[in-house]
Scaffold this active site. Sequence first.
Site, PDB file in Angstrom:
ATOM      1  N   ARG A  35      11.273  55.003  72.958  1.00 20.15           N
ATOM      2  CA  ARG A  35      10.851  55.881  71.861  1.00 20.15           C
ATOM      3  C   ARG A  35      10.449  55.085  70.621  1.00 20.15           C
ATOM      4  O   ARG A  35       9.575  55.516  69.865  1.00 20.15           O
ATOM      5  CB  ARG A  35      11.983  56.856  71.520  1.00 20.15           C
ATOM      6  CG  ARG A  35      12.039  58.012  72.485  1.00 20.15           C
ATOM      7  CD  ARG A  35      13.147  58.962  72.145  1.00 20.15           C
ATOM      8  NE  ARG A  35      12.958  60.250  72.798  1.00 20.15           N
ATOM      9  CZ  ARG A  35      13.846  61.223  72.781  1.00 20.15           C
ATOM     10  NH1 ARG A  35      14.995  61.068  72.151  1.00 20.15           N
ATOM     11  NH2 ARG A  35      13.592  62.371  73.381  1.00 20.15           N
ATOM     12  N   LYS A 198      23.252  70.421  83.406  1.00 21.87           N
ATOM     13  CA  LYS A 198      23.525  71.800  83.024  1.00 21.87           C
ATOM     14  C   LYS A 198      22.348  72.741  83.138  1.00 21.87           C
ATOM     15  O   LYS A 198      21.208  72.375  82.868  1.00 21.87           O
ATOM     16  CB  LYS A 198      24.019  71.818  81.580  1.00 21.87           C
ATOM     17  CG  LYS A 198      25.442  71.346  81.445  1.00 21.87           C
ATOM     18  CD  LYS A 198      25.903  71.515  80.013  1.00 21.87           C
ATOM     19  CE  LYS A 198      27.409  71.417  79.891  1.00 21.87           C
ATOM     20  NZ  LYS A 198      27.825  71.633  78.511  1.00 21.87           N
ATOM     21  N   GLY A 354      15.229  61.895  78.594  1.00 20.34           N
ATOM     22  CA  GLY A 354      15.882  60.590  78.503  1.00 20.34           C
ATOM     23  C   GLY A 354      16.405  60.074  79.834  1.00 20.34           C
ATOM     24  O   GLY A 354      16.132  58.936  80.214  1.00 20.34           O
ATOM     25  N   GLY A 377      13.169  67.980  76.230  1.00 22.19           N
ATOM     26  CA  GLY A 377      13.133  69.381  75.823  1.00 22.19           C
ATOM     27  C   GLY A 377      11.759  69.783  75.304  1.00 22.19           C
ATOM     28  O   GLY A 377      11.264  70.869  75.615  1.00 22.19           O
TER      29      GLY A 377
HETATM   30  C1  3PG Z   1      15.868  64.688  72.372  1.00 24.50           C
HETATM   31  O1  3PG Z   1      16.439  63.635  72.644  1.00 24.50           O
HETATM   32  O2  3PG Z   1      15.704  65.568  73.233  1.00 24.50           O
HETATM   33  C2  3PG Z   1      15.282  64.868  71.013  1.00 24.50           C
HETATM   34  O3  3PG Z   1      15.473  63.737  70.235  1.00 24.50           O
HETATM   35  C3  3PG Z   1      15.831  66.102  70.355  1.00 24.50           C
HETATM   36  O4  3PG Z   1      17.217  65.981  70.206  1.00 24.50           O
HETATM   37  P1  3PG Z   1      18.108  67.289  70.190  1.00 24.50           P
HETATM   38  O5  3PG Z   1      18.053  67.852  71.589  1.00 24.50           O
HETATM   39  O6  3PG Z   1      19.481  66.831  69.795  1.00 24.50           O
HETATM   40  O7  3PG Z   1      17.515  68.237  69.188  1.00 24.50           O
END
Ligand code: 3PG
Length: 396
Positions: A35, A198, A354, A377
Amino acid sequence: MKTIDSISFKGKTVLIRVDFNVPLDENFNISDNSRIVAALPTIQKVITDGGKAIIISHLGRPKNGFEERFSLKHIVKPLSGLLKMPVRFNRDCIGINVTSEIDSMENGEALVLENLRFYSEETQGDEWFAKQLSELADIYINDAFGAAHRAHASTTIIANYFNENKYFGMLLNSELTTLKLAFENPKRPFTAIIGGAKVSGKIDVIASLLDKVDALIIGGGMAYTFVKAMGGEVGNSLIEEEKFSLVKGLIKAANIKGVTLLLPIDSINADVFNNNAKIQKSDITQIADNYMGLDIGEASIKLFSKVIIDSKTIIWNGPMGVFEMENFEKGTKEIGKAICMATKKGAFSLVGGGDSVAAVKKFGFENKVTYLSTGGGAMLKYLEGKELPGVLAIKR
Ligand code: 3PG
Ligand code: MG
């Protein structure tokens, strides 16, 4: 798209929202810097133009105020190494200390501010906090694709304070361009592979994927909730009982929409959550009471791979098992292999999130898939077909 290629940032103070939410090990070393690397072009553009680059980000999900393990100070040295120049750090992200540090900067310098989420106002999308941040700079660039699905102060609300002076960064731009290219008119068959621990948080996305894909493969921890909801015996496996009715609804919906929904048929089980656990293999509906499923079995690998290899568009988010442990990595590795093979045959494959990206790197597949996204996400939210709040805020 308002991009930055043709803009000069000379003499400007530029707030760059990046997603430096990177995994840190127990010694605060970055275990995957993708990232950060991905955000370099935008930062470098501001610096080489002769602007002041003010870099803001979140890291993790701190509860309330400062927590050592979530401090962005840990990324300053690595970032400085990548940019090949000194990078400043400030222990706050708003206020007089920050403004005076910015005043003292020369053009072409970079400053990292402390984790935005040490203020709970960030995730609350607080107007006051967004305004404080906006007052630090002349121009706002959002390059945080990974957080573009969050309507937070620094990703979304802040844009209201910049009128014309707000832009998409190069990373955000390229992520959106790629997603559009691949998913506006996807080549078929289109297969989505969703895994991870999950069901919560992915349920909406799974529901809307059913309108887009030809096949949906569910693996990883979440599969056990599906199996249990359908009456299987999953022993000590991770389940979310409160999701049973939602999950049953999804299975029904897939049926009605003619989507092939594939669940694992066999499972690799362990008596404890440990690489050295006692291992049993079983049908996924017949896991012994004292065992928990930690990976998909051979029959599932075969079933999933067959569908993947014939696909023309593939999206993968979430591992098939606990791939961090050698004894439970095989499912994730073999599914990754099948995706690489399909890609070689001409499929477009996109991997996001990730854990999936970490798996792809662990097994050396990063150059064998079409695109690795910095968003998990955010990528899934994009596929829901809704405009991401962080994107909308720049367009408005
Ligand atoms: C992620 O790693 O999915 C983004 O950085 C967003 O983080 P978050 O899900 O804690 O909002
Ligand atoms: Mg996340």
